[in-house]
Motif scaffolding. Structure first.
Motif, PDB file in Angstrom:
ATOM      1  N   LEU A  18      11.580 -12.045 -26.009  1.00 56.19           N
ATOM      2  CA  LEU A  18      12.108 -11.267 -24.891  1.00 56.19           C
ATOM      3  C   LEU A  18      12.210  -9.794 -25.252  1.00 56.19           C
ATOM      4  CD1 LEU A  18      13.412 -11.052 -22.093  1.00 56.19           C
ATOM      5  CD2 LEU A  18      15.616 -11.546 -23.171  1.00 56.19           C
ATOM      6  N   VAL A  19      12.732  -9.504 -26.453  1.00 59.07           N
ATOM      7  CA  VAL A  19      12.887  -8.112 -26.877  1.00 59.07           C
ATOM      8  C   VAL A  19      11.535  -7.408 -26.909  1.00 59.07           C
ATOM      9  CG1 VAL A  19      13.508  -6.617 -28.804  1.00 59.07           C
ATOM     10  CG2 VAL A  19      15.030  -8.480 -28.145  1.00 59.07           C
ATOM     11  N   MET A  20      10.545  -8.051 -27.505  1.00 58.09           N
ATOM     12  CA  MET A  20       9.228  -7.424 -27.616  1.00 58.09           C
ATOM     13  C   MET A  20       8.552  -7.302 -26.250  1.00 58.09           C
ATOM     14  SD  MET A  20       9.281  -6.624 -30.685  1.00 58.09           S
ATOM     15  CE  MET A  20       7.748  -5.739 -30.487  1.00 58.09           C
ATOM     16  N   ALA A  21       8.724  -8.304 -25.391  1.00 64.03           N
ATOM     17  CA  ALA A  21       8.131  -8.237 -24.053  1.00 64.03           C
ATOM     18  C   ALA A  21       8.765  -7.108 -23.242  1.00 64.03           C
ATOM     19  CB  ALA A  21       8.301  -9.573 -23.336  1.00 64.03           C
ATOM     20  N   CYS A  22      10.077  -6.972 -23.360  1.00 68.51           N
ATOM     21  CA  CYS A  22      10.766  -5.897 -22.635  1.00 68.51           C
ATOM     22  C   CYS A  22      10.353  -4.531 -23.181  1.00 68.51           C
ATOM     23  CB  CYS A  22      12.282  -6.070 -22.740  1.00 68.51           C
ATOM     24  SG  CYS A  22      12.926  -7.462 -21.785  1.00 68.51           S
ATOM     25  N   LEU A  23      10.184  -4.434 -24.499  1.00 70.02           N
ATOM     26  CA  LEU A  23       9.743  -3.175 -25.094  1.00 70.02           C
ATOM     27  C   LEU A  23       8.322  -2.844 -24.645  1.00 70.02           C
ATOM     28  CD1 LEU A  23      10.485  -0.859 -26.942  1.00 70.02           C
ATOM     29  CD2 LEU A  23       9.660  -2.203 -28.882  1.00 70.02           C
ATOM     30  N   GLY A  24       7.468  -3.872 -24.556  1.00 66.21           N
ATOM     31  CA  GLY A  24       6.118  -3.651 -24.065  1.00 66.21           C
ATOM     32  C   GLY A  24       6.103  -3.180 -22.625  1.00 66.21           C
ATOM     33  N   ALA A  25       6.943  -3.780 -21.782  1.00 67.51           N
ATOM     34  CA  ALA A  25       7.026  -3.350 -20.383  1.00 67.51           C
ATOM     35  C   ALA A  25       7.538  -1.918 -20.283  1.00 67.51           C
ATOM     36  CB  ALA A  25       7.949  -4.299 -19.606  1.00 67.51           C
ATOM     37  N   PHE A  26       8.481  -1.552 -21.159  1.00 65.78           N
ATOM     38  CA  PHE A  26       9.019  -0.186 -21.159  1.00 65.78           C
ATOM     39  C   PHE A  26       7.935   0.828 -21.521  1.00 65.78           C
ATOM     40  CE2 PHE A  26      11.145   3.452 -23.045  1.00 65.78           C
ATOM     41  CZ  PHE A  26      12.182   3.690 -22.157  1.00 65.78           C
ATOM     42  N   VAL A  27       7.196   0.541 -22.602  1.00 67.69           N
ATOM     43  CA  VAL A  27       6.103   1.426 -23.012  1.00 67.69           C
ATOM     44  C   VAL A  27       5.047   1.502 -21.921  1.00 67.69           C
ATOM     45  CG1 VAL A  27       4.198   1.673 -24.660  1.00 67.69           C
ATOM     46  CG2 VAL A  27       6.483   1.076 -25.476  1.00 67.69           C
ATOM     47  N   ASP A  28       4.810   0.362 -21.276  1.00 65.62           N
ATOM     48  CA  ASP A  28       3.792   0.260 -20.236  1.00 65.62           C
ATOM     49  C   ASP A  28       4.058   1.216 -19.084  1.00 65.62           C
ATOM     50  OD1 ASP A  28       1.871  -0.567 -18.481  1.00 65.62           O
ATOM     51  OD2 ASP A  28       2.327  -2.690 -18.648  1.00 65.62           O
ATOM     52  N   ALA A  92      -0.444   4.379 -27.664  1.00 66.33           N
ATOM     53  CA  ALA A  92      -0.193   5.486 -28.596  1.00 66.33           C
ATOM     54  C   ALA A  92      -1.378   6.443 -28.634  1.00 66.33           C
ATOM     55  CB  ALA A  92       0.097   4.932 -29.990  1.00 66.33           C
ATOM     56  N   ALA A  93      -2.603   5.903 -28.654  1.00 63.30           N
ATOM     57  CA  ALA A  93      -3.796   6.755 -28.701  1.00 63.30           C
ATOM     58  C   ALA A  93      -3.914   7.595 -27.429  1.00 63.30           C
ATOM     59  CB  ALA A  93      -5.044   5.888 -28.883  1.00 63.30           C
ATOM     60  N   GLY A  94      -3.656   6.971 -26.279  1.00 62.36           N
ATOM     61  CA  GLY A  94      -3.717   7.716 -25.022  1.00 62.36           C
ATOM     62  C   GLY A  94      -2.710   8.839 -24.966  1.00 62.36           C
ATOM     63  N   PRO A 179       5.641   7.315 -31.258  1.00 63.18           N
ATOM     64  CA  PRO A 179       6.417   6.559 -32.259  1.00 63.18           C
ATOM     65  C   PRO A 179       6.938   5.232 -31.723  1.00 63.18           C
ATOM     66  CG  PRO A 179       7.673   8.444 -31.454  1.00 63.18           C
ATOM     67  CD  PRO A 179       6.285   8.608 -30.939  1.00 63.18           C
ATOM     68  N   VAL A 180       7.310   5.182 -30.442  1.00 60.56           N
ATOM     69  CA  VAL A 180       7.811   3.921 -29.879  1.00 60.56           C
ATOM     70  C   VAL A 180       6.731   2.852 -29.933  1.00 60.56           C
ATOM     71  CG1 VAL A 180       8.625   2.788 -27.786  1.00 60.56           C
ATOM     72  CG2 VAL A 180       9.534   5.019 -28.417  1.00 60.56           C
ATOM     73  N   SER A 181       5.499   3.202 -29.552  1.00 66.62           N
ATOM     74  CA  SER A 181       4.397   2.231 -29.565  1.00 66.62           C
ATOM     75  C   SER A 181       4.075   1.783 -30.986  1.00 66.62           C
ATOM     76  CB  SER A 181       3.153   2.846 -28.922  1.00 66.62           C
ATOM     77  OG  SER A 181       3.382   3.161 -27.569  1.00 66.62           O
ATOM     78  N   LEU A 182       4.040   2.724 -31.923  1.00 67.48           N
ATOM     79  CA  LEU A 182       3.700   2.377 -33.303  1.00 67.48           C
ATOM     80  C   LEU A 182       4.776   1.502 -33.948  1.00 67.48           C
ATOM     81  CD1 LEU A 182       2.190   5.765 -34.551  1.00 67.48           C
ATOM     82  CD2 LEU A 182       0.976   3.704 -33.814  1.00 67.48           C
TER      83      LEU A 182
END
Length: 534
Positions: A18-28, A92-94, A179-182
């Motif tokens: 859940l934590v990683m999925a939520c972090l992915g949605a946030f970065v997204d 991160a690259a974008g 940094p958040v993505s990495l």
């Protein structure tokens, strides 16, 4: 093929997922409003036209719509954990490319790379949740928190952009995502358990190619049609290509033994309804954020932070109701929640047609708050219903399909509403110049500048003593276009509500809770599906 099977898993594993999925949605979704609220600053720094600004938004959203289905398939075949990490690296690259961009074209490239990252993150995060939490009732709570993270990114974006633009150049809005993505990539390696589809899947190249061509041609045709003319040869050609490629996509998916999007999923009324609602609602929502940013910058002349606080009203209200709605899903039907939320959104959009150049924050806030409340009521049940309307092993495909149409709507939002805004504003600008006393050669010069470079080109001219009168005329012309766009967006949202009422029918058995799509045999184990209402 070695695949992992869905299991209840430990509470720690579910929490980590859940934590990683939520972090992915946030970065997204962080770039959506971060960039939207920065558009006036970007336009001023790079001298971009309104059409070019539309492409700044769409360069991010368009790859999401075009590649999200393929990303879901790649995750099913090669492992969702790997695809999740790849999505973070693309993001991160974008951000890094956009940070270094010296032209609007360079910014498009950075946005497109970030959009590719977002295309991989959206279906993968939902598939990871679906694998970790097979029970659809418990999964609904997790999806509610996932949707809240998505809305949190939309909420934080304008404030982050405002603080940054108060001190440094616009390009630094992209720094946070790197940094958040990495860091998320590193943590994902330790915390996530990999999973794949429990049946054989292959990459569907005919489907991917035709889908990409159709989406790109459609968005290009709409944007260029608004900037030039919908009868221009290049626009007619693009729209014709979109139609042909769309038909080719349907034919390719019908014939494929491992389709990227099995069209039989649309036999489920719940999946069809939530997919159409997602596309229409996001067309209105993302298009509205695009217009709202321009309104704050061009009409009210606010700086980015001031605009960010006003946009926070929408996203904060959405977050406020996201959690309670997730808990209500087991007591109140998705049909009621989605339809009610869309009606509230529509009412908010229609109420905003009354705003003017001097509308106060308080007067604006009571119109914006219902928009956030309505979207918060729609997001969680819309996503959860799409995933729950199919059997567990097709949840990844359902999530990817729902998100693909959502992002198609998001790509069309700035394109369609931006085209309407430009056309209506340019038509009325000469009349407002005349009302302001700008007639003759001076008025003609300004009208010509607007025709060639958009309203932003007029704002960038050295107007001298006429600045007040010209900016007043420009603001009134913009408001004419804005009111038309809000009327269209409100009408589209009502249409989405009607779709929800008609298609989100109650299941025939009280014990079922949802419509399912059950797999039948086939070469790949998922070659065909049939709808079973239980």
């Amino acid at each position: 093929m070695n695949v992992t099977t869905p299991a209840s898993g430990s509470a720690d594993r579910r929490a980590a997922t859940l934590v990683m999925a939520c972090l992915g949605a946030f970065v997204d979704y962080l770039p959506v409003t971060t960039v939207a609220v920065s558009l006036p600053a970007i336009q001023s720094a790079l001298g971009a036209t309104t059409a070019q600004l539309s492409w700044v938004q769409d360069a991010f959203v368009l790859p999401m719509a075009a590649f999200i289905l393929t990303a879901g398939v790649v995750g099913d075949v090669h492992g969702r954990k790997k695809v999740f990490q790849a999505g973070l690296l693309f993001s991160a690259a974008g951000a890094a490319v956009a940070l270094c961009a010296q032209s609007v074209q360079g910014l498009w490239i950075g946005q497109a790379l970030a959009g590719l990252g977002a295309a991989t993150l959206l279906p993968t995060t939902l598939a990871l949740i679906s694998h970790a939490v097979p029970d659809h009732r418990e999964r609904g709570k997790f999806i509610g928190l996932w949707a809240t993270s998505l809305m949190a990114a939309l909420a934080v974006g304008p404030i982050v952009a405002g603080v940054i633009l108060d001190h440094v150049a616009w390009r630094w809005i992209y720094l946070l995502a790197i940094p958040v993505s990495l860091l998320a990539t590193v943590f994902a390696a330790r915390l996530l358990t990999d999973s794949r589809a429990p049946y054989e899947r292959r990459l569907d190249w005919p489907g991917q190619i035709t889908a990409t061509v159709a989406v790109t041609a459609l968005v290009y045709g709409v944007i260029e049609g608004g900037a030039d003319s919908f009868t221009a040869p290049k626009v007619l050609t693009a729209l014709a290509v979109a139609v042909v490629a769309g038909v080719a996509f349907v034919l390719a998916e019908r014939r494929s033994d491992s389709p990227m999007l099995d069209l039989a999923l649309f036999r489920s009324p719940a999946f069809t309804a939530t997919t159409l609602v997602a596309m229409i609602a996001f067309l209105a929502l993302i298009g509205f954020f695009f217009l709202l940013s321009l309104y704050f910058g061009m009409v009210q002349r606010l700086d980015t932070l001031q605009a960010g606080w006003r946009m926070l009203v929408v996203t904060a209200c959405a977050i406020l109701v996201g959690g309670p709605v997730g808990r209500l899903m087991h007591r109140v039907s998705a049909r009621v929640l989605i339809t009610g939320g869309l009606v509230v959104v529509s009412a908010s959009l229609f109420s905003l047609t009354g705003v003017g150049a001097d509308t106060s924050f308080v007067s604006l806030a009571w119109r914006l708050a219902p928009l956030g409340l309505g979207m918060g009521a729609v997001m969680t049940p819309m996503t959860a219903t799409a995933v729950a309307s199919v059997p567990h092993h097709l949840a990844g495909m359902a999530a990817a399909g729902n998100n693909a149409f959502r992002q198609l709507g998001g790509a069309l939002g700035p394109a369609v509403l931006g085209a309407l805004l430009t056309t209506r504003a340019l038509d009325s600008f000469p009349a407002h110049l005349a009302d302001a006393g700008m007639t003759g050669a001076a008025g003609q010069r300004l009208a010509t500048a607007a025709d060639h470079g958009g309203l932003g080109a007029v704002a960038g001219l050295d107007l001298g003593a006429d600045t007040g009168r010209v900016m007043g005329a420009l603001g009134e012309a913009f408001l004419d276009g804005l009111r038309l766009c809000l009327t269209v967006a409100g009408s589209l949202t009502l249409l989405a509500a009607l779709v929800a009422v008609v298609l989100l029918r109650r299941p025939r058995s009280a014990g079922a809770g949802h419509t399912q799509v059950a797999a039948s045999g086939g070469a790949a184990g998922a070659a065909s599906v049939e709808v079973v209402e239980v």
